[in-house]
Design a protein around this motif. Structure first.
Motif: not given
Length: 506
Positions: A358-378
């Motif tokens: 649930n943690a893996t899918l929630g993070y990947a598919l639902k941006a939960r708790p937040e999306d990982n856009s800072p990774q791409m920003a860097v």
């Protein structure tokens, strides 16, 4: 099949996406290197307001937290500013204190305020006595003026899928993620970079009133540490780089491509482990059968996404579940259970979604708790990526024969293909700053060859090799007496091994 486009049609559709690049600043040459601008003393001399961190893990460890003000753009230090959140776990014996140790947990995009709580547990008492341990959420991440792109999914990394039509879907999705970041964060994106985080680290050094800082970084944190030593060699003290990235290969192309063979090799080891437990997992009694079951499941997910509670897992996301689980042999049982759950759900059987999946899918598919856009920003802000989608599709197709599961993942297009050019050239690391590099030969995130390359680039470094263990991040995660001893000895008295060291699993 749910997708019917052929190779030519898919390429035509995807190539049109590059036209959006001009809308998000992709046009034009990359900036040339500029000399460092003097940073006003007020940043280095600011007084911090230390408070309780308001985080159970940090508060239990006795940490305090503070906000550091840094320039958004170091070339214009009188302009806009950012806040960088740091934590401090004080040295246990101030009379024996050697200095200050900064840190980074990787990512990029990883929040690091509580990172040194775990790393500190691997330190011997005399090392803990000697350092103030500093955690940090790098600029744009966590509590540090976080980038907010409001993505509909969590991750900017995904597999290309099973065919060219799936790749076209993926490319369209990645272009959309890049466009959202450009819309939401155009003013800040150019400055969320590793070089600027290194500059932030030097501001923190100045605030603590020390001439040099020690450092522990893992994964991407090794790249950040190496960049700091290149930019500030005279301000670098005892540097440990654990699970190291090749600075010449850093970015969303070379670094990602190196993950493909390493993850396929780890998948073989996992398949052997699962085959020995066929009575529990029912994927087959040898490596080939287990691998075949996994590949069949990916193809099945392409035909009909696997419904699991609120999630739909298709051929873009199922390889990500494998990727997350394969970075430590300690997770083999967890991963086997996750894939069994997905296989049962695909077969229409009732299943329970466990906490880890649930943690893996929630993070990947639902941006939960937040999306990982800072990774791409860097990543995208550090190194330019090829723009032509055909480049990625050719690499994906060429990798399928030898990397059937991870070739489409490690060669896929990313949002960086649709990103603005970096504001500064990538950093070339070539120096003689002493450092200890620690690496496993089976690392699935930062391949072993990258550590060898960094060892060569940092000519005064020593390399500690953990043989035949597919682990990413060793010190503080995978206990090994040999590797731990090398790290603790270096941090305790500043002595590097006389020569490179080879360790084996305890």
């Amino acid at each position: 099949m749910k997708r019917t486009k052929g190779l030519t049609a898919a390429l035509t559709a995807v190539t049109g996406l590059v036209a959006c690049a001009g809308l998000i600043g992709c046009a034009g040459p990359e900036a040339e290197a500029k000399p460092e601008t003097a940073v006003p003393d007020r940043f280095y001399s600011q007084q911090l307001d230390w408070k309780a961190c308001g985080d159970p893990k940090l508060d239990e460890a006795g940490a305090q937290c503070a906000d550091v003000t840094v320039p958004l753009n170091y070339a214009e230090p009188e302009g806009a500013t950012l806040t960088v959140a740091i934590s401090r776990i004080a040295a246990t014996d101030p009379a024996r204190k050697h200095g200050v140790m900064l840190s980074n947990p990787g990512g990029p995009g990883g929040a690091g305020l509580d990172f040194m709580v775990d790393v500190g547990k691997a330190m011997t008492p005399d090392v803990r006595a000697s350092y103030d341990l500093i955690g940090m959420d790098p600029r744009g991440i966590g509590r540090s003026s976080r980038i907010q792109c409001h993505w509909p999914v969590g991750m900017g990394l995904r597999s290309a899928g099973v065919d060219a039509a799936a790749f076209a879907e993926s490319a369209a999705a990645q272009a959309d993620l890049a466009a959202r970041c450009a819309t939401e964060e155009a003013a800040r994106l150019p400055y969320i970079t590793t070089r600027n985080t290194a500059r932030d680290m030097d501001v923190i050094r100045g605030i603590f009133g020390v001439d040099r800082i020690s450092y522990y970084g893992t994964s991407y944190g090794t790249y950040l540490g190496a960049v700091y030593t290149q930019m500030f060699p005279d301000r670098s003290d005892r540097i440990v780089l654990d699970s190291a990235a090749d600075p010449d290969n850093y970015g969303t192309v070379g670094m990602m491509q190196a993950m493909g063979p390493a993850n396929e090799a780890a998948l073989d080891l996992w398949a052997d482990w699962v085959a020995a437990r066929d009575g529990e997992y029912h994927f087959g009694t040898d490596r080939a059968q287990v691998r075949g079951a996994v590949q069949d499941l990916i193809r099945q997910a392409a035909d009909k996404p696997i419904r699991l509670g609120e999630y739909e897992v298709d051929d873009h996301w199922l390889p990500l579940v494998l990727f997350v689980g394969l970075d430590s042999p300690q997770q083999y049982g967890m991963l086997a259970g996750q894939i069994r759950t997905l296989a049962d759900a695909a077969a229409g059987k009732p299943v329970e979604l466990d906490e880890t999946l649930n943690a893996t899918l929630g993070y990947a598919l639902k941006a939960r708790p937040e999306d990982n856009s800072p990774q791409m920003a860097v990543l995208c802000g550090d190194v330019a990526a090829p723009r032509d989608p055909a480049f990625y599709l050719r690499n994906v197709e060429a990798a399928r024969a030898t990397q059937p599961v991870f070739g489409p993942f490690s060669n896929n297009i990313t949002p960086c293909a649709f990103w603005a050019p970096p504001a500064e050239p990538a950093t070339q690391v070539r120096n003689s700053v002493p450092a200890l590099i620690v690496q496993s030969t089976g690392d699935t995130r930062t391949a072993y060859d990258g550590a060898v390359a960094l060892h060569r680039d940092m000519s005064a470094s020593r390399l500690v090799t953990l043989k035949d263990v597919p682990i990413h991040w060793i010190f503080g995660r995978y206990e090994n007496a040999c590797a731990y001893s090398a790290v603790n000895t270096y941090f305790r008295d500043g002595t590097l091994p006389a020569e490179d060291v080879t360790c084996r699993a305890d």
